[in-house]
Structures are given as C-alpha cells and as structure tokens.
Design an enzyme around this catalytic site. Structure first.
Site, short mmCIF file in Angstrom:
data_model
loop_
_atom_site.label_atom_id
_atom_site.label_comp_id
_atom_site.label_asym_id
_atom_site.label_seq_id
_atom_site.Cartn_x
_atom_site.Cartn_y
_atom_site.Cartn_z
N GLY A 208 0.85 -1.19 0.00
CA GLY A 208 0.00 0.00 0.00
C GLY A 208 0.89 1.24 0.00
O GLY A 208 2.08 1.17 -0.32
N LEU B 137 2.11 3.29 2.49
CA LEU B 137 3.26 3.41 3.39
C LEU B 137 4.34 2.39 3.06
O LEU B 137 5.54 2.70 3.09
CB LEU B 137 2.82 3.28 4.85
CG LEU B 137 2.09 4.52 5.40
CD1 LEU B 137 1.61 4.29 6.82
CD2 LEU B 137 2.96 5.77 5.34
N ALA C 31 0.96 8.97 3.85
CA ALA C 31 1.05 8.92 2.39
C ALA C 31 -0.33 8.66 1.83
O ALA C 31 -1.19 8.13 2.52
CB ALA C 31 2.02 7.82 1.96
N LYS D 264 0.24 6.80 21.24
CA LYS D 264 -0.33 6.78 19.87
C LYS D 264 -1.68 6.07 19.90
O LYS D 264 -2.63 6.49 19.23
CB LYS D 264 0.65 6.06 18.93
CG LYS D 264 0.20 5.99 17.47
CD LYS D 264 0.66 7.21 16.71
CE LYS D 264 0.09 7.43 15.33
NZ LYS D 264 -0.06 6.35 14.44
N ASN E 253 -9.23 8.99 15.20
CA ASN E 253 -9.62 8.15 14.06
C ASN E 253 -11.12 7.87 14.02
O ASN E 253 -11.76 8.13 12.99
CB ASN E 253 -8.79 6.87 14.04
CG ASN E 253 -7.32 7.17 13.80
OD1 ASN E 253 -6.83 8.24 14.14
ND2 ASN E 253 -6.59 6.24 13.19
N GLU F 96 -9.40 0.05 11.19
CA GLU F 96 -8.65 -0.51 12.33
C GLU F 96 -9.45 -0.40 13.63
O GLU F 96 -8.89 -0.47 14.71
CB GLU F 96 -7.30 0.20 12.45
CG GLU F 96 -6.39 -0.12 11.27
CD GLU F 96 -5.04 0.58 11.32
OE1 GLU F 96 -4.04 -0.08 10.98
OE2 GLU F 96 -4.97 1.76 11.69
#
Ligand code: KPL
Length: 316
Positions: A27, A29, A139, A193, A201, A276
């Site tokens: 993908g 990244l 990205a 994180k 998210n 996710e």
C-alpha cells in the site's frame, strides 16, 4: 501478546550477514518505505500477496517506479526480516501467508496502529515476537494512482519492556532513515499513539471530516473533549495512560499538526476498506470489560458500533 507492551526479544535475528528487509503490504506506506530504504542503499523487497506489480512514487513532481514482487514466489524460510506494512486487521492474514517463508529467528516489525495483535500471531502459528514501530508518516494515492508522501513525520522503533539498546537489525539498516529513531521507551510511545488514535480516528471517520475540523468551535470540539476524557479515564484505570498531561492536549496538538490530513480510518471508510476500529476502540472496550468498575465509555461504544467492520485481507 508477550511483548506488546511488556517485553520481548531484543534481537531475535542472529544472521551472520544481515539479509534484506522484506516489506509485506504494498500500500502507500509500504511502497514509500521500500522506495526510501532503497535510496539509502538498504536492501529490501516490496511484496504483495496479490502478485508481482509496479507502483509509482511521486517525489517533487517526478514519478519513480517501485517493483512489487509476489510473496508466493519467495522460497520457504527465505525471509529473515519482515516489515509488515499492512493495516492491523490484515496482520494475521499476512502472517499466515508469510509464515512458511520465515526463518526460525526472523525479525518481525510493524508500524500498524492499535493494540491487540496477540491473536494474529496465535492464529498464524508464528512464535516470534512482533516488534513495534510508532509512526506519524502519512502517504496517499493521488487521482492518477501515484503514491505521494504527505508527511515524513517521525518513526520510533523499540522493544517494549526494560530499556533496550538499539538492536542490530535497526542500526545496520533502518537507522539510515533520518526520521527513524530508536526509542528505549517504546511502550510509552505505543500507549500515547493508541490513545490519540482512539480519539481522532473514530471521530473523523464518523464525521467524515479532516483532523483539523475537530478543533472547530462547536460539536466537533465538544465531542473531542468528551472522547478524550473518556478514553483517558479508561486507559488510566487500565494502567495504559501514566502521563500528567491530559490526553486532550496531545490530541489537540496532533489535530493542529495534521489539520489538513484525512485520518487513516477516514481514508479506509471512504475507500470502502475495513478499518482498524477493532484494534482501537474495540480493543479499548474489550480491555475495559475486565475492570471492576470501569469509567464511562458511552461515546467510544457508540462510535465502535457505528464503525465496526468485518476484516478482509488485502494491502493497505
Ligand atoms: O495516526 C494517525 C492516523 O490517521 O492513523 C493520525 C495521528 C490521526 C494522523 O492522521
């Protein structure tokens, strides 16, 4: 997972000659990483479970071709270093496919968001520690299909548990990327994180808004405040938030720094891909269910219910 936040092997790789990094997950990244590592002279191979292909990375307006090789074409036990650049929900499928190709002392590393990868390793029958990278790199794919690096960000790599010196597999290769650093306190970076992703998210994905829009006066800001304090209270009870600074301040800082970004979960929702959510709000709620008197989590629960998806294997 044995080493998810509490410890693991510092250096499971014992190769006499360091082999290449195999990057599984072609993908955005993964492709950018393969491109950047090759430019630094680090041997690497970008792999996809779908087969051989070609990607194009756009740098300062110029396209560069990046070759993708088929995972199936790799010989058994040929992989000594594996960087899993799939989304969290595809790690178990990726490991099941890569399992027979792994050397017995292979190094596994993933920059995926979230917590709760233990079952992925178990399902795949892989008895190796999964090392973690925590990254703010971003990205995306432009309309012509080129992969564009939106932000180099910074990437921390480490072995959870007691402070470990940099592993050889980091020093001899990944450390050539100036934005990649060894972090002896990686567990703190993973926790932070995780907490930030549990707020930004799901909120951006549900509201279909940019990260910066959560800072606008009004409903977005009120939800950000409510979700931050809910997530922080639960993580504190779980021993996963030990910072004096409130989570909301970290979240606001990230929203400001990435104001024009679409969060990865919003990108997944817009592209119709699995998100996710199971490894963020889902994992938080599962761990919370083990607490005797858990703090409120009404907003996390509502967002989880709205966003939960079936996991489908595929490149991120
Ligand atoms: O990690 C991110 C993501 O989108 O997954 C943030 C920090 C929210 C940046 O967009």
């Amino acid at each position: 997972m044995a080493n998810e936040l509490t410890g693991g092997n510092e250096d499971s790789g014992t190769e006499a000659q360091p082999g290449p990094w195999f990057i599984l997950g072609a993908g955005c990244l993964g492709t950018v990483l393969a491109f950047r590592l090759s430019r630094q002279g680090v041997p690497c191979k970008l792999l996809s479970h779908r087969g051989a292909d070609e990607r194009s990375v756009l740098v300062d307006g110029d396209p560069y071709g990046v070759r993708v090789e088929a995972l199936a074409a790799q010989a058994p036990q040929s992989i000594g270093r594996l960087l899993l650049t799939t989304k969290a929900g595809q790690i178990d499928a990726a490991l099941q496919l890569a399992g027979p190709k792994l050397q017995s002392d292979a190094v596994l590393l993933t920059p995926a968001n979230g917590l709760g990868f233990a079952t992925s390793l178990e399902t795949a029958g892989v008895e190796l520690p999964l090392q973690r990278a925590v990254s703010t790199a971003a990205a995306y794919r432009d309309e012509a299909g080129n992969i564009v690096l939106a932000a180099i960000g910074d990437t921390r790599v480490g072995v959870p548990g007691a402070a470990h010196p940099p592993a050889r597999w980091f020093l001899d290769s990944l450390s050539r990327l100036p934005d990649w650093q060894w972090d002896p306190q990686i567990a703190t970076a993973i926790e932070r994180k995780f907490a930030i992703n549990c707020v930004i998210n799901p909120l951006t994905a549900q509201r279909r808004c940019l990260n910066g829009d959560l800072l606008d006066q009004g409903e977005g800001e009120a939800l950000l405040e409510q979700l931050s304090s809910e997530v922080e209270a639960n993580l504190r009870s779980l021993g996963l938030w030990r910072e004096a600074t409130p989570l909301q301040q970290y979240v606001q800082k990230v929203c400001r720094a990435t104001a024009v970004n679409r969060s990865s979960m919003l990108q997944d929702v817009l592209a119709g891909r699995p998100t996710e959510i199971e490894y963020l709000s889902g994992e938080l709620l599962r761990r919370r269910a083990c607490l005797n008197s858990p703090p409120a989590a009404a907003l996390s629960e509502a967002l989880y219910e709205q966003l939960r998806e079936r996991a489908n294997p595929g490149d991120s």
